[in-house]
Design an enzyme around this catalytic site. Structure first.
Site, short mmCIF file in Angstrom:
data_model
loop_
_atom_site.label_atom_id
_atom_site.label_comp_id
_atom_site.label_asym_id
_atom_site.label_seq_id
_atom_site.Cartn_x
_atom_site.Cartn_y
_atom_site.Cartn_z
N ASP A 17 -0.01 3.29 -7.27
CA ASP A 17 -1.12 3.15 -6.34
C ASP A 17 -1.76 1.79 -6.63
O ASP A 17 -1.44 1.14 -7.64
CB ASP A 17 -2.11 4.29 -6.58
CG ASP A 17 -3.40 4.13 -5.81
OD1 ASP A 17 -3.34 3.91 -4.59
OD2 ASP A 17 -4.48 4.18 -6.43
N ASP A 19 -5.57 0.63 -5.37
CA ASP A 19 -7.03 0.61 -5.53
C ASP A 19 -7.48 1.56 -6.64
O ASP A 19 -7.19 2.75 -6.60
CB ASP A 19 -7.70 1.00 -4.21
CG ASP A 19 -7.51 -0.07 -3.15
OD1 ASP A 19 -8.12 -1.14 -3.29
OD2 ASP A 19 -6.75 0.17 -2.19
#
Length: 238
Positions: A17, A19
């Site tokens: 991922d 953020d």
């Protein structure tokens, strides 16, 4: 904890991922959303943040205006327009999370194929990563939130499954993929895709969200590749 790799197929590929996991950007969303809510004499709390994290922008925006009770005054679409101006100024200042550079460089150097699957769309991705090309250039590919193959945001597995398909010789069997996530919806998306997941949550996140992950770490600095059958760090912490 017990060896996470026990009884599992060996990990051959890794998906990150972005953020709150590779980049310290979640604080920007919090800051901007607090400013907007203050106008309505409301506060932004972590139970709401947990529901929004990792989702596509419009999905997160709907949750925001509905859960805070401001949807009569501010639509999800209006919220995104207001938020955008502030975020565009903040995103280029994004910093890497502790341990991100070291882990990405290590896996790449050892020949482990790596990718990113993020809910961020292209415009935001480019702003957030503009200072960190040396890390993101090591990714085999990046799947963004506005990718046509990603019909639904997390916790739907669409982004992770699209990423699995795009590795060389793909699709890669999900059981051979390890995902790194910080958001509850992202952890569920990885599990829904049939992948193993290491969660690196914000310390403010309620611990009840930890249960779905295969392993929970305080920081990427705490990750031990050997526990997952991946090449170990060298003594110099490469």
């Amino acid at each position: 904890m017990a060896n996470p790799s026990g009884g599992r197929k060996p990990i051959s590929h890794v998906i990150f991922d972005m953020d709150g996991l590779l980049l310290d950007t979640e604080k920007f969303y919090t800051e901007v959303q607090e400013i907007i809510l203050a106008r309505y004499n409301k506060t932004f709390d972590w139970s709401l943040k947990a529901k929004m994290m990792g989702k596509k922008a419009i999905e997160a925006a709907r949750i925001f205006v509905e859960e805070t009770g401001i949807s009569d005054s501010l639509s999800a679409e209006q919220f995104l327009v207001e938020r955008e101006d502030m975020l565009q100024k903040l995103f280029p200042t994004s910093d890497l999370m502790p341990g991100a550079r070291q882990l990405v460089k290590h896996l790449h150097a050892k020949g482990i194929p790596i990718a990113v699957a993020t809910g961020s769309h292209r415009r935001h991705f480019e702003l957030k990563t503009q200072r960190h090309g040396e890390v993101f250039s090591l990714m085999h590919h990046v799947v963004l939130g506005d990718d046509p193959e990603v019909k639904q945001g997390k916790p739907s597995p669409d982004g992770f499954l699209a990423a699995a398909k795009r590795f060389e010789g793909g699709p890669v069997d999900p059981c051979n993929i390890l995902v790194f996530e910080d958001a509850p919806s992202g952890v569920l998306a990885a599990k829904n895709a049939g992948m193993s997941v290491v969660m690196v949550p914000d310390p403010k996140l309620d611990k009840s969200f930890h249960d779905a992950a295969d392993q929970v770490l305080n920081s990427l600095l705490d990750f031990n590749p050997s526990e997952w059958g991946l090449p170990p760090f060298e003594d110099n912490g490469s």
